[in-house]
Design an enzyme around this catalytic site. Structure first.
Site, short mmCIF file in Angstrom:
data_model
loop_
_atom_site.label_atom_id
_atom_site.label_comp_id
_atom_site.label_asym_id
_atom_site.label_seq_id
_atom_site.Cartn_x
_atom_site.Cartn_y
_atom_site.Cartn_z
N HIS A 30 41.47 39.75 38.26
CA HIS A 30 42.86 39.74 37.77
C HIS A 30 42.98 38.92 36.49
CE1 HIS A 30 47.31 39.78 38.23
NE2 HIS A 30 47.21 38.61 37.63
N GLU A 31 42.47 37.70 36.55
CA GLU A 31 42.55 36.82 35.38
C GLU A 31 41.65 37.32 34.25
OE1 GLU A 31 44.87 34.79 35.25
OE2 GLU A 31 45.41 34.76 37.37
N HIS A 34 43.62 39.66 32.03
CA HIS A 34 44.43 38.92 31.06
C HIS A 34 43.55 38.39 29.92
CE1 HIS A 34 47.95 39.10 33.55
NE2 HIS A 34 47.50 38.28 34.48
#
Length: 379
Positions: A30-31, A34
Site C-alpha cells: 500500500h505504502e 504512494h
C-alpha cells in the site's frame, strides 16, 4: 500453572506471527504505491515507515528517504516533503516560506491531479497485489471445479419451491454463464431474499426457473458466522465429479481480476446491507479476529495464508477509498472539491474534516474490536 502459561503463549504466537506477516506485506505494498508514484511525480519522500511510534531499525537511501521499521506494527505511512505529520497534513508555515525549487519537490507544490494520483496509488497497489496473488495461485496450482449439477433438493427449500430436480445442471443465473457449482454458490450467497432467474439443463431441454434464496446464518471453516443466501440444493460428494482446472498465465490474470471484483462486490454488498438493515454489523472484524483467522489459516497451509493476504489487501484498499477525511478517500474528496472550486478548502474546514475522520475511524476500530471480543467469548 507454568505449562498453561507456556501453552497460552504458544497459542498467541501462533495467531500473532502470521497476522503480522500478512499485515506487514499488505501495508508495505500500500505504502509502496504512494511512494513510487510520488517519486515519479518528482516529490521528495522524507520517510517510508512500516508501523508507528519509535523506530526499531532504519536506514537512509541515496535519495534521503528514511526507511524505518517502527514499534507499533499496525499500519504505516509515507511522509512527503512539506507534510506536517504522517497523515499528510500540509505544513502551511513551511510552505509559505519555502523557496520555489523546494516547493517544486513538495507534495503540496504539485498539481491537484498529481496529488490525487499519489494518494490513489496506495489502494490501487492493494488491488494489484491481490490480483497478482490470485493469478499466481491459479497459474501454479489451478483449482478444483465441480459441475453445477443438483444431486439432491432439500425439502421445503427455495429450490424445491422453484421446481429444481435432481440431476438438473445450472447453466446460467440472471443471464450470466455458470461454469461450476462454486460459481452458483457465490451468486446465491450474496443474493439472499433477491429473485434470481436460472436456466437449467434437464436432459435434452433447457428450462427457466425462478428462485429466491433464503437468508440463513452459516459458519465457515474458521468458525466465522456469515448471513448468506441459501438455495437448498446439494452436490455429489463423489470425487470423480471433481475436475482440476488449469490456467495459462493470461487466463489466470483474468480469473484473478474476476476473483478480486467478487470480493469487492461482496464487501460493498455487505456494507450496503448493514446500512439498509438487511445485514448485521456484528460481522465487522477487527485486529483480534483477523489475527485469529491468520493463525488458523497458517495451520491449514501456506496457500491459505497467501489467499488471506489477497483478501485482506482488497479490504484495506477498499476501506482506504471511503470518502472519510484522514483516509485516502477523504484526501481524494478534498482534491475533487479543489478541482471543482479552483482552490482548496480552507485550512479550518480541512482540519474540521480531519477531526471528524479521526472520530469515525476510532469509532469503527472500537466497534470492530468489541465485535472481536464478543466473538471470542461465545466460542
Amino acid at each position: 500453572m507454568i505449562e498453561s502459561v507456556f501453552a497460552f503463549g504458544q497459542g498467541a504466537l501462533g495467531y500473532i506471527v502470521p497476522f503480522l506477516l500478512v499485515l506487514t506485506v499488505v501495508i508495505f505494498f500500500h505504502e509502496l504505491g504512494h511512494f513510487l508514484v510520488a517519486r515519479w511525480c518528482g516529490v521528495r519522500v522524507l520517510a517510508f515507515s512500516l508501523g508507528f511510534g519509535p523506530e526499531i531499525i532504519g536506514f537512509n537511501d541515496r535519495h534521503g528517504t528514511r526507511w524505518r521499521l517502527a514499534l507499533i506494527p499496525l499500519g504505516g505511512y509515507v511522509k512527503f516533503y512539506g507534510d506536517e505529520n504522517a497523515a499528510s497534513a500540509p505544513d502551511r508555515d513551511k510552505l509559505a516560506s519555502m523557496a520555489a525549487r523546494d516547493r517544486e519537490v513538495s507534495f503540496y507544490g504539485q498539481s491537484v491531479g498529481k496529488r490525487a494520483a499519489i494518494v490513489a496509488a496506495g489502494p490501487i497497489a492493494n488491488f494489484i497485489l491481490a490480483i497478482v496473488i490470485f493469478a499466481m495461485t491459479f497459474w501454479l496450482l489451478g483449482r478444483p471445479v465441480t459441475e453445477a449439477r443438483v444431486d439432491a433438493v432439500q425439502p421445503n427449500s427455495a429450490a424445491e419451491r422453484a421446481g429444481f430436480q435432481p440431476n438438473d445442471v445450472i447453466v446460467s443465473i440472471n443471464g450470466g454463464h455458470i461454469e461450476s457449482f462454486s460459481d452458483m454458490q457465490r451468486i446465491v450467497s450474496i443474493s439472499a431474499e433477491q429473485q434470481l432467474r436460472f436456466e437449467v439443463r434437464r436432459g435434452e431441454q433447457t428450462i427457466p426457473l425462478t428462485a429466491v434464496p433464503e437468508l440463513q446464518e452459516k459458519k465457515d471453516s474458521f468458525g466465522q458466522v456469515h448471513r448468506v443466501g441459501i438455495l437448498g440444493i446439494t452436490r455429489s460428494a463423489d470425487a470423480s465429479q471433481v475436475k482440476h482446472q488449469s490456467y495459462n498465465i493470461g487466463q489466470a490474470f483474468v480469473a484473478a481480476t474476476e476473483e478480486t471484483w467478487f470480493v469487492v462486490e461482496r464487501t460493498l454488498g455487505y456494507i450496503g446491507g448493514v446500512v439498509t438493515g438487511r445485514e448485521k454489523a456484528d460481522q465487522l472484524s477487527g485486529p483480534i479476529r483477523i489475527a485469529q483467522v491468520s493463525g488458523q489459516a497458517a495451520q491449514i497451509g501456506i496457500d491459505v495464508v497467501i489467499n488471506l493476504a489477497a483478501v485482506l489487501s482488497i479490504s484495506i484498499g477498499l476501506l482506504n477509498l471511503f470518502p472519510i477525511p484522514l483516509l485516502d478517500g477523504g484526501h481524494l474528496l478534498y482534491y475533487a472539491i479543489e478541482a471543482l472550486r479552483g482552490r482548496p478548502l480552507s485550512d479550518r474546514t480541512q482540519e474540521f474534516g480531519f477531526r471528524i475522520g479521526i472520530a469515525l475511524v476510532l469509532s469503527l476500530m472500537l466497534f470492530a474490536t468489541w465485535n472481536d471480543i464478543i466473538h471470542l467469548t461465545t466460542l
